[in-house]
Design a protein around this motif. Structure first.
Motif, PDB file in Angstrom:
ATOM      1  N   ARG A  46       0.850  -1.187   0.000  1.00  0.00           N
ATOM      2  CA  ARG A  46       0.000   0.000   0.000  1.00  0.00           C
ATOM      3  C   ARG A  46       0.885   1.236   0.000  1.00  0.00           C
ATOM      4  NH1 ARG A  46      -5.222   0.827   3.801  1.00  0.00           N
ATOM      5  NH2 ARG A  46      -5.144  -1.449   3.622  1.00  0.00           N
ATOM      6  N   HIS A  48       0.760   5.724   0.212  1.00  0.00           N
ATOM      7  CA  HIS A  48       0.015   6.945   0.515  1.00  0.00           C
ATOM      8  C   HIS A  48       0.582   8.048  -0.376  1.00  0.00           C
ATOM      9  CE1 HIS A  48      -2.200   9.823   2.993  1.00  0.00           C
ATOM     10  NE2 HIS A  48      -1.125  10.591   2.956  1.00  0.00           N
ATOM     11  N   GLN A  78      -3.782   4.886  -1.660  1.00  0.00           N
ATOM     12  CA  GLN A  78      -4.684   5.904  -1.123  1.00  0.00           C
ATOM     13  C   GLN A  78      -4.099   7.241  -1.546  1.00  0.00           C
ATOM     14  OE1 GLN A  78      -4.400   4.370   2.953  1.00  0.00           O
ATOM     15  NE2 GLN A  78      -3.358   6.266   3.557  1.00  0.00           N
ATOM     16  N   ALA A  99      -8.477   4.137  -2.218  1.00  0.00           N
ATOM     17  CA  ALA A  99      -9.073   5.050  -1.252  1.00  0.00           C
ATOM     18  C   ALA A  99      -8.666   6.462  -1.643  1.00  0.00           C
ATOM     19  CB  ALA A  99      -8.621   4.736   0.169  1.00  0.00           C
ATOM     20  N   VAL A 101      -8.032  10.340  -0.248  1.00  0.00           N
ATOM     21  CA  VAL A 101      -7.717  11.103   0.956  1.00  0.00           C
ATOM     22  C   VAL A 101      -8.326  12.493   0.825  1.00  0.00           C
ATOM     23  CG1 VAL A 101      -5.886  11.981   2.443  1.00  0.00           C
ATOM     24  CG2 VAL A 101      -5.574   9.812   1.218  1.00  0.00           C
ATOM     25  N   GLN A 123     -14.549   4.349   1.328  1.00  0.00           N
ATOM     26  CA  GLN A 123     -13.530   4.640   0.315  1.00  0.00           C
ATOM     27  C   GLN A 123     -12.786   5.938   0.585  1.00  0.00           C
ATOM     28  OE1 GLN A 123     -16.443   3.913  -3.130  1.00  0.00           O
ATOM     29  NE2 GLN A 123     -14.526   3.191  -4.003  1.00  0.00           N
ATOM     30  N   VAL A 125     -10.480   8.387   3.129  1.00  0.00           N
ATOM     31  CA  VAL A 125      -9.616   8.523   4.303  1.00  0.00           C
ATOM     32  C   VAL A 125      -9.600  10.002   4.677  1.00  0.00           C
ATOM     33  CG1 VAL A 125      -7.276   8.321   5.204  1.00  0.00           C
ATOM     34  CG2 VAL A 125      -8.176   6.556   3.667  1.00  0.00           C
TER      35      VAL A 125
END
Length: 239
Positions: A46, A48, A78, A99, A101, A123, A125
């Motif tokens: 994953r 970010h 994400q 996801a 943000v 879905q 964040v």
């Protein structure tokens, strides 16, 4: 608890800032897609990804974000930065983000956040950047007159995927995390909590895990080699 590498985008490059200050850029790597693929190769599942320019109104790294989402090689990205309308949420989801943000608009307009979460359940964040427990928005330039735990307690029925809390005063400094803040946030939130800001060692990560934090977004410590990514993946892996 899982560890998620941060891929922060500025002027088309992957960067790391100290204390959230644009003038304090410590790391710059010119090929963000190559960075993402390297994290995937090492075993992270994953990422970010944040468009810092979009978050601060300086520009856009949308093409770089889309490349990482589509070709970064991880299971889930994400992604966010400047996501302030439904069209931006849809673009990221359509591009394949697992996801999205959301920060400034979501925190300044709770009704919008609730509406978006109902349209895209589990879905979103919510990214809450915090200095001295007060939320800062618009790329850390505006301070809201509320503390983060109060905000999170009011969101108990909103179908978010997670909440990410960044201790901006420690961001990129590798001086340890704000453990009292993260412990209180984990108690106040009704969804998984991702912590960000100040992680410098595996001990910091263990301390976050002990306080009920579900994941840690890590940037500077990984990019500078303070943390061994292989050892981190072995200890803090995603099932």
């Amino acid at each position: 608890m899982i560890v998620i590498p941060a891929v922060d985008l500025r002027d088309g490059a992957c960067v790391q800032l100290v204390g959230g200050e644009y003038a304090e850029e410590r790391v710059r790597l010119e090929d963000p897609l190559a960075v993402a693929r390297e994290w995937a190769r090492l075993g992270f599942r994953r990422l970010h990804v944040v468009d810092l320019d979009a978050a601060t109104g300086r520009g856009s790294n949308a093409s770089a974000v889309a490349e990482i989402v589509r070709h970064g090689g991880v299971d889930l990205v994400q992604a966010g930065g400047g996501v302030r309308d439904e069209a931006a949420v849809e673009r990221l989801i359509d591009a394949g983000a697992g996801a999205v943000v959301v920060g400034t608009r979501a925190l300044e307009d709770p009704d919008w956040l609730r509406e978006m979460a109902e349209h895209y359940p589990h879905q979103l964040v919510l990214a809450a950047d915090v200095r001295e427990r007060r939320i800062v928005t618009r790329g850390w330039q505006h301070t809201l007159p509320r503390v983060v735990t109060d905000v999170l307690e009011e969101l108990h029925d909103v179908p978010l995927a997670a909440v990410m809390v960044t201790a901006v005063h420690l961001e990129g400094q590798m001086r340890g995390t704000d453990l009292p803040l993260m412990e209180d946030v984990a108690e106040a939130a009704h969804v998984p909590v991702f912590a960000s800001g100040g992680v410098s060692s595996a001990g910091d990560l263990r301390a976050l895990a002990d306080r009920g934090v579900a994941g840690a977004i890590v940037g500077m410590a990984l990019y500078t080699g303070a943390l061994d990514p292989r050892a981190i993946i072995e200890e803090f892996h995603e099932d």
